[in-house]
Design an enzyme around this catalytic site. Structure first.
Site, PDB file in Angstrom:
ATOM      1  N   ASN A 177       0.901  -1.291  -0.084  1.00 35.64           N
ATOM      2  CA  ASN A 177       0.056   0.085  -0.207  1.00 35.64           C
ATOM      3  C   ASN A 177       0.925   1.161  -0.231  1.00 35.64           C
ATOM      4  O   ASN A 177       1.393   1.477   1.097  1.00 35.64           O
ATOM      5  CB  ASN A 177      -0.841  -0.074   1.236  1.00 35.64           C
TER       6      ASN A 177
ATOM      7  N   LYS B  34       0.060   4.128  -0.253  1.00 32.03           N
ATOM      8  CA  LYS B  34      -0.533   5.370   0.551  1.00 32.03           C
ATOM      9  C   LYS B  34      -0.403   6.552  -0.520  1.00 32.03           C
ATOM     10  O   LYS B  34      -0.308   6.454  -1.723  1.00 32.03           O
ATOM     11  CB  LYS B  34      -0.193   5.729   1.764  1.00 32.03           C
TER      12      LYS B  34
ATOM     13  N   HIS C 194      -9.479   0.612   5.048  1.00 26.97           N
ATOM     14  CA  HIS C 194      -8.240   0.971   5.577  1.00 26.97           C
ATOM     15  C   HIS C 194      -8.343   1.830   6.847  1.00 26.97           C
ATOM     16  O   HIS C 194      -9.244   2.846   6.664  1.00 26.97           O
ATOM     17  CB  HIS C 194      -7.318   1.711   4.663  1.00 26.97           C
TER      18      HIS C 194
ATOM     19  N   GLU D  96      -5.291  -5.474  10.728  1.00 24.79           N
ATOM     20  CA  GLU D  96      -4.173  -4.388  10.779  1.00 24.79           C
ATOM     21  C   GLU D  96      -4.657  -3.613  12.178  1.00 24.79           C
ATOM     22  O   GLU D  96      -5.413  -2.483  12.083  1.00 24.79           O
ATOM     23  CB  GLU D  96      -4.411  -3.297   9.811  1.00 24.79           C
TER      24      GLU D  96
ATOM     25  N   SER E   1       3.628  -2.019  10.516  1.00 20.63           N
ATOM     26  CA  SER E   1       4.982  -2.270  10.516  1.00 20.63           C
ATOM     27  C   SER E   1       5.571  -3.649  10.260  1.00 20.63           C
ATOM     28  O   SER E   1       6.688  -3.905  11.178  1.00 20.63           O
ATOM     29  CB  SER E   1       5.216  -1.710  12.189  1.00 20.63           C
TER      30      SER E   1
HETATM   31  C1  PEP Z   1      -0.736  -0.128   6.100  1.00 22.62           C
HETATM   32  O1  PEP Z   1      -0.690   1.021   5.586  1.00 22.62           O
HETATM   33  O2  PEP Z   1      -1.741  -0.683   5.668  1.00 22.62           O
HETATM   34  C2  PEP Z   1       0.385  -0.577   7.033  1.00 22.62           C
HETATM   35  C3  PEP Z   1       0.177  -1.822   7.397  1.00 22.62           C
HETATM   36  O3  PEP Z   1       1.359   0.314   7.141  1.00 22.62           O
HETATM   37  P1  PEP Z   1       2.786   0.264   7.731  1.00 22.62           P
HETATM   38  O4  PEP Z   1       3.478  -1.133   7.124  1.00 22.62           O
HETATM   39  O5  PEP Z   1       3.727   1.242   7.278  1.00 22.62           O
HETATM   40  O6  PEP Z   1       2.586  -0.024   9.185  1.00 22.62           O
END
Ligand code: PEP
Length: 254
Positions: free
Chosen positions: A9, A11, A93, A165, A212
């Site tokens: 992702n 973003k 999300h 998540e 993360s």
């Molecule tokens: C995400 O945006 O879905 C995500 C898990 O971000 P990160 O890996 O940066 O924590």
């Protein structure tokens, strides 16, 4: 057998030109066919990335979709528009829930709209830190899952991807433990799927962990049979780290 899946992702990062370069580096560095790879660039980079991925097994996803096919919805993108380019779409999300006030009903309509046009939703669910500390993780995850999937047939549900998540783990460098993610996914995501659609669907849906994830910690998640891969934010913005996550997943699932 569920095929492992790693989705990136991006973003609100990468211009079309930058996205092409990143997609090209990922395509050139990919050394496995056992893991399905999905890139989710911002809308403006989707056509450029699509051109780079032609003829490869890497799939494209969008980061959001509207629930109507067309109409007076300024600034929105419909599933009809996306399906010319994408196979997947991220829905619900936590950043969209938090900053754009998407609620469970909007998310449910988006899931149905995506499925209506043959797009595979990557439905995101997860609790905030306050909810976790209040002992509400299970209820929150089960409720978000249930409300997003109301009205789906078992056949539609079986084709979904769900990403667990925890909001407190996204972009913080503080990942959940593998054991925690496994427990929530098995008990509250797959458990809810089983309640709604039966054990066969609960077994068939691919469920990812997100929050993360890095090349160093991915094995901790994907070594667990109930976790099929990851939705990756920050670490998907560099070919080296994203490829590291993909290759570690292939090793752990071999
Ligand atoms: C995400 O945006 O879905 C995500 C898990 O971000 P990160 O890996 O940066 O924590």
């Amino acid at each position: 057998m569920r095929q492992p899946l790693i989705a990136g992702n991006w973003k609100m990062n990468k211009t079309a030109t930058e996205g092409q370069a990143l997609a090209r580096a990922i395509r050139e560095g990919l050394q496995t066919q056992t893991v399905e790879v999905v890139l989710c660039p911002p809308f403006t980079a989707i056509p450029a990335v699509h051109a780079v991925l032609q003829g490869s097994s890497i799939r494209l996803g969008a980061q959001n979709v509207h629930w109507e096919d067309a109409g007076a919805f300024t600034g929105e993108i419909s599933p009809v528009m996306l399906k010319e380019w994408c196979q997947y779409v991220i829905i619900g999300h936590s950043e969209r829930r938090q900053y754009f006030h998407e609620d469970d009903e909007m998310i449910r309509r988006k899931v149905l709209a995506a499925l209506r046009h043959g797009l595979i939703p990557i439905l995101c669910v997860g609790e905030t830190l306050a909810q976790r500390e209040a002992g509400e993780t299970g209820t929150v995850v089960a409720t978000q899952t249930r409300r997003a999937l109301e009205g789906l047939s078992p056949e539609q549900a079986a084709g979904l991807v769900i990403a667990y998540e925890p909001v407190w783990a996204i972009g913080t460098g503080r990942a959940a433990t593998g054991a925690d993610a496994e427990e929530v996914i098995q008990r509250w995501v797959r458990g809810t799927l089983e309640e709604l659609f039966g054990p066969e669907v609960a077994r068939r849906v691919r469920v990812l962990y997100g929050g993360s994830v890095t090349p160093e910690n991915i094995a901790e998640f994907v070594c667990r049979p109930t976790i099929d891969g990851a939705l990756v934010g920050g670490a998907s913005l560099k070919a080296e780290t994203f490829l590291g996550i993909i290759h570690e997943t292939a090793r752990a699932k071999a």
